[in-house]
Write an enzyme that holds these catalytic residues in place. Sequence first.
Site, PDB file in Angstrom:
ATOM      1  N   ASN A  60      20.202  24.399 -31.326  1.00  0.00           N
ATOM      2  CA  ASN A  60      18.832  24.914 -31.495  1.00  0.00           C
ATOM      3  C   ASN A  60      18.017  24.907 -30.200  1.00  0.00           C
ATOM      4  O   ASN A  60      16.806  24.727 -30.217  1.00  0.00           O
ATOM      5  CB  ASN A  60      18.121  24.169 -32.631  1.00  0.00           C
ATOM      6  CG  ASN A  60      18.062  22.672 -32.397  1.00  0.00           C
ATOM      7  OD1 ASN A  60      18.543  22.185 -31.384  1.00  0.00           O
ATOM      8  ND2 ASN A  60      17.456  21.951 -33.317  1.00  0.00           N
ATOM      9  N   ARG A 117       6.219  19.960 -29.663  1.00  0.00           N
ATOM     10  CA  ARG A 117       6.908  20.267 -30.929  1.00  0.00           C
ATOM     11  C   ARG A 117       6.370  21.575 -31.518  1.00  0.00           C
ATOM     12  O   ARG A 117       7.118  22.336 -32.125  1.00  0.00           O
ATOM     13  CB  ARG A 117       6.810  19.089 -31.904  1.00  0.00           C
ATOM     14  CG  ARG A 117       7.665  17.895 -31.426  1.00  0.00           C
ATOM     15  CD  ARG A 117       8.048  16.949 -32.546  1.00  0.00           C
ATOM     16  NE  ARG A 117       8.986  17.533 -33.476  1.00  0.00           N
ATOM     17  CZ  ARG A 117      10.313  17.295 -33.485  1.00  0.00           C
ATOM     18  NH1 ARG A 117      10.856  16.482 -32.607  1.00  0.00           N
ATOM     19  NH2 ARG A 117      11.077  17.848 -34.382  1.00  0.00           N
ATOM     20  N   LYS A 174      18.933  22.663 -24.113  1.00  0.00           N
ATOM     21  CA  LYS A 174      20.263  22.238 -24.555  1.00  0.00           C
ATOM     22  C   LYS A 174      21.370  23.175 -24.024  1.00  0.00           C
ATOM     23  O   LYS A 174      21.083  24.297 -23.595  1.00  0.00           O
ATOM     24  CB  LYS A 174      20.287  22.174 -26.090  1.00  0.00           C
ATOM     25  CG  LYS A 174      19.361  21.095 -26.674  1.00  0.00           C
ATOM     26  CD  LYS A 174      19.537  20.994 -28.189  1.00  0.00           C
ATOM     27  CE  LYS A 174      18.662  19.910 -28.789  1.00  0.00           C
ATOM     28  NZ  LYS A 174      18.885  19.766 -30.254  1.00  0.00           N
ATOM     29  N   THR A 213      13.114  22.436 -36.537  1.00  0.00           N
ATOM     30  CA  THR A 213      14.488  22.085 -36.158  1.00  0.00           C
ATOM     31  C   THR A 213      15.466  23.228 -36.459  1.00  0.00           C
ATOM     32  O   THR A 213      16.313  23.569 -35.638  1.00  0.00           O
ATOM     33  CB  THR A 213      14.929  20.810 -36.905  1.00  0.00           C
ATOM     34  OG1 THR A 213      13.952  19.794 -36.687  1.00  0.00           O
ATOM     35  CG2 THR A 213      16.291  20.333 -36.443  1.00  0.00           C
ATOM     36  N   ARG A 271      12.461  27.955 -30.460  1.00  0.00           N
ATOM     37  CA  ARG A 271      13.646  27.962 -31.343  1.00  0.00           C
ATOM     38  C   ARG A 271      13.763  29.284 -32.104  1.00  0.00           C
ATOM     39  O   ARG A 271      14.876  29.776 -32.331  1.00  0.00           O
ATOM     40  CB  ARG A 271      13.597  26.761 -32.281  1.00  0.00           C
ATOM     41  CG  ARG A 271      14.054  25.468 -31.563  1.00  0.00           C
ATOM     42  CD  ARG A 271      13.773  24.244 -32.373  1.00  0.00           C
ATOM     43  NE  ARG A 271      14.453  23.058 -31.836  1.00  0.00           N
ATOM     44  CZ  ARG A 271      14.159  21.815 -32.217  1.00  0.00           C
ATOM     45  NH1 ARG A 271      13.215  21.593 -33.114  1.00  0.00           N
ATOM     46  NH2 ARG A 271      14.808  20.793 -31.697  1.00  0.00           N
ATOM     47  N   HIS A 284      15.226  20.261 -27.176  1.00  0.00           N
ATOM     48  CA  HIS A 284      14.879  18.971 -27.775  1.00  0.00           C
ATOM     49  C   HIS A 284      13.413  18.669 -27.501  1.00  0.00           C
ATOM     50  O   HIS A 284      12.883  19.058 -26.459  1.00  0.00           O
ATOM     51  CB  HIS A 284      15.736  17.850 -27.164  1.00  0.00           C
ATOM     52  CG  HIS A 284      15.243  16.466 -27.503  1.00  0.00           C
ATOM     53  ND1 HIS A 284      15.532  15.859 -28.707  1.00  0.00           N
ATOM     54  CD2 HIS A 284      14.434  15.600 -26.822  1.00  0.00           C
ATOM     55  CE1 HIS A 284      14.939  14.664 -28.734  1.00  0.00           C
ATOM     56  NE2 HIS A 284      14.271  14.488 -27.606  1.00  0.00           N
ATOM     57  N   PHE A 298      26.040  14.501 -38.997  1.00  0.00           N
ATOM     58  CA  PHE A 298      26.191  15.447 -37.882  1.00  0.00           C
ATOM     59  C   PHE A 298      26.242  14.768 -36.508  1.00  0.00           C
ATOM     60  O   PHE A 298      26.266  15.453 -35.481  1.00  0.00           O
ATOM     61  CB  PHE A 298      25.072  16.497 -37.915  1.00  0.00           C
ATOM     62  CG  PHE A 298      23.660  15.927 -37.869  1.00  0.00           C
ATOM     63  CD1 PHE A 298      23.065  15.564 -36.668  1.00  0.00           C
ATOM     64  CD2 PHE A 298      22.940  15.759 -39.044  1.00  0.00           C
ATOM     65  CE1 PHE A 298      21.781  15.040 -36.632  1.00  0.00           C
ATOM     66  CE2 PHE A 298      21.643  15.234 -39.014  1.00  0.00           C
ATOM     67  CZ  PHE A 298      21.065  14.878 -37.794  1.00  0.00           C
ATOM     68  N   GLU A 338      12.753   7.957 -24.021  1.00  0.00           N
ATOM     69  CA  GLU A 338      13.660   9.056 -23.664  1.00  0.00           C
ATOM     70  C   GLU A 338      13.510   9.451 -22.192  1.00  0.00           C
ATOM     71  O   GLU A 338      14.503   9.737 -21.516  1.00  0.00           O
ATOM     72  CB  GLU A 338      13.418  10.251 -24.599  1.00  0.00           C
ATOM     73  CG  GLU A 338      13.868   9.953 -26.021  1.00  0.00           C
ATOM     74  CD  GLU A 338      13.535  11.042 -27.030  1.00  0.00           C
ATOM     75  OE1 GLU A 338      13.857  10.857 -28.212  1.00  0.00           O
ATOM     76  OE2 GLU A 338      12.954  12.069 -26.646  1.00  0.00           O
ATOM     77  N   TYR A 354      21.189   9.742 -28.671  1.00  0.00           N
ATOM     78  CA  TYR A 354      20.985  10.060 -30.088  1.00  0.00           C
ATOM     79  C   TYR A 354      21.368   8.906 -31.013  1.00  0.00           C
ATOM     80  O   TYR A 354      21.660   9.136 -32.185  1.00  0.00           O
ATOM     81  CB  TYR A 354      21.774  11.318 -30.466  1.00  0.00           C
ATOM     82  CG  TYR A 354      21.110  12.609 -30.031  1.00  0.00           C
ATOM     83  CD1 TYR A 354      19.917  13.041 -30.636  1.00  0.00           C
ATOM     84  CD2 TYR A 354      21.652  13.419 -29.048  1.00  0.00           C
ATOM     85  CE1 TYR A 354      19.306  14.229 -30.265  1.00  0.00           C
ATOM     86  CE2 TYR A 354      21.042  14.615 -28.662  1.00  0.00           C
ATOM     87  CZ  TYR A 354      19.872  15.009 -29.287  1.00  0.00           C
ATOM     88  OH  TYR A 354      19.262  16.194 -28.922  1.00  0.00           O
TER      89      TYR A 354
HETATM   90  P1  ADP Z   1      14.590  17.586 -33.893  1.00  0.00           P
HETATM   91  O1  ADP Z   1      15.481  17.923 -32.722  1.00  0.00           O
HETATM   92  O2  ADP Z   1      13.792  18.779 -34.355  1.00  0.00           O
HETATM   93  O3  ADP Z   1      13.728  16.377 -33.650  1.00  0.00           O
HETATM   94  P2  ADP Z   1      16.283  15.864 -35.545  1.00  0.00           P
HETATM   95  O4  ADP Z   1      15.762  14.736 -34.730  1.00  0.00           O
HETATM   96  O5  ADP Z   1      16.193  15.763 -37.029  1.00  0.00           O
HETATM   97  O6  ADP Z   1      15.561  17.251 -35.122  1.00  0.00           O
HETATM   98  O7  ADP Z   1      17.813  16.137 -35.186  1.00  0.00           O
HETATM   99  C1  ADP Z   1      18.275  16.042 -33.848  1.00  0.00           C
HETATM  100  C2  ADP Z   1      19.172  17.233 -33.576  1.00  0.00           C
HETATM  101  O8  ADP Z   1      20.348  17.108 -34.380  1.00  0.00           O
HETATM  102  C3  ADP Z   1      18.606  18.603 -33.942  1.00  0.00           C
HETATM  103  O9  ADP Z   1      17.759  19.155 -32.940  1.00  0.00           O
HETATM  104  C4  ADP Z   1      19.874  19.416 -34.127  1.00  0.00           C
HETATM  105  O10 ADP Z   1      20.433  19.809 -32.861  1.00  0.00           O
HETATM  106  C5  ADP Z   1      20.819  18.393 -34.762  1.00  0.00           C
HETATM  107  N1  ADP Z   1      20.809  18.466 -36.223  1.00  0.00           N
HETATM  108  C6  ADP Z   1      19.820  18.054 -37.049  1.00  0.00           C
HETATM  109  N2  ADP Z   1      20.151  18.241 -38.345  1.00  0.00           N
HETATM  110  C7  ADP Z   1      21.405  18.757 -38.334  1.00  0.00           C
HETATM  111  C8  ADP Z   1      22.321  19.173 -39.359  1.00  0.00           C
HETATM  112  N3  ADP Z   1      22.016  19.065 -40.665  1.00  0.00           N
HETATM  113  N4  ADP Z   1      23.515  19.669 -38.965  1.00  0.00           N
HETATM  114  C9  ADP Z   1      23.844  19.778 -37.665  1.00  0.00           C
HETATM  115  N5  ADP Z   1      23.041  19.405 -36.642  1.00  0.00           N
HETATM  116  C10 ADP Z   1      21.831  18.909 -36.973  1.00  0.00           C
HETATM  117 MG    MG Z   2      14.240  14.410 -33.365  1.00  0.00          MG
END
Ligand code: ADP
Ligand code: MG
Length: 141
Positions: free
Chosen positions: A113, A86, A10, A92, A103, A116, A58, A127, A50
Amino acid sequence: MPNRTFAIIKPDAVNSGYTGKIYDRILQADFKILSAKLMRMTLAQAEGFYLVHKERPFYGELTTFMSSGACMVLALEKENAVSAWRETIGATNPEDAAEGTIRKDFATSLGENAVHGSDTDENAEKEIAFFFTESELICNQ
Ligand code: ADP
Ligand code: MG
């Protein structure tokens, strides 16, 4: 049979100069890199990628961040690629990420973070197809 997952280094991680270090983690974890490219997403691309999070509070912050600078998109191959990646990236929220995960070592916040990872095989294929054509997945030919 190995399968595929989709990864992004990212903008926060690229901007902090961690691309090479994260690339090393990918190779150390025995993923085959089918394709990789440095790019900057438009806001529309980030919103499309997304879309599943459209209703989340968010979504705006996330899509603005993901289109704020260069990122590296990658198609990876390995046995159980989705769960293996993962595990390599960690939770996350970097505060919850296990020791030795990407991470834990490179992310700064829940939103920014570092990386992805796809959550299912089906989403991984979608994707990968969002960013790569089949002919770009050169190692797979
Ligand atoms: P992951 O990337 O671990 O699969 P998610 O799919 O739940 O997590 O979320 C996608 C991305 O959105 C996260 O990697 C993070 O960058 C962002 N994100 C998730 N939850 C939050 C939150 N509560 N506030 C801000 N950004 C968030
Ligand atoms: Mg995700």
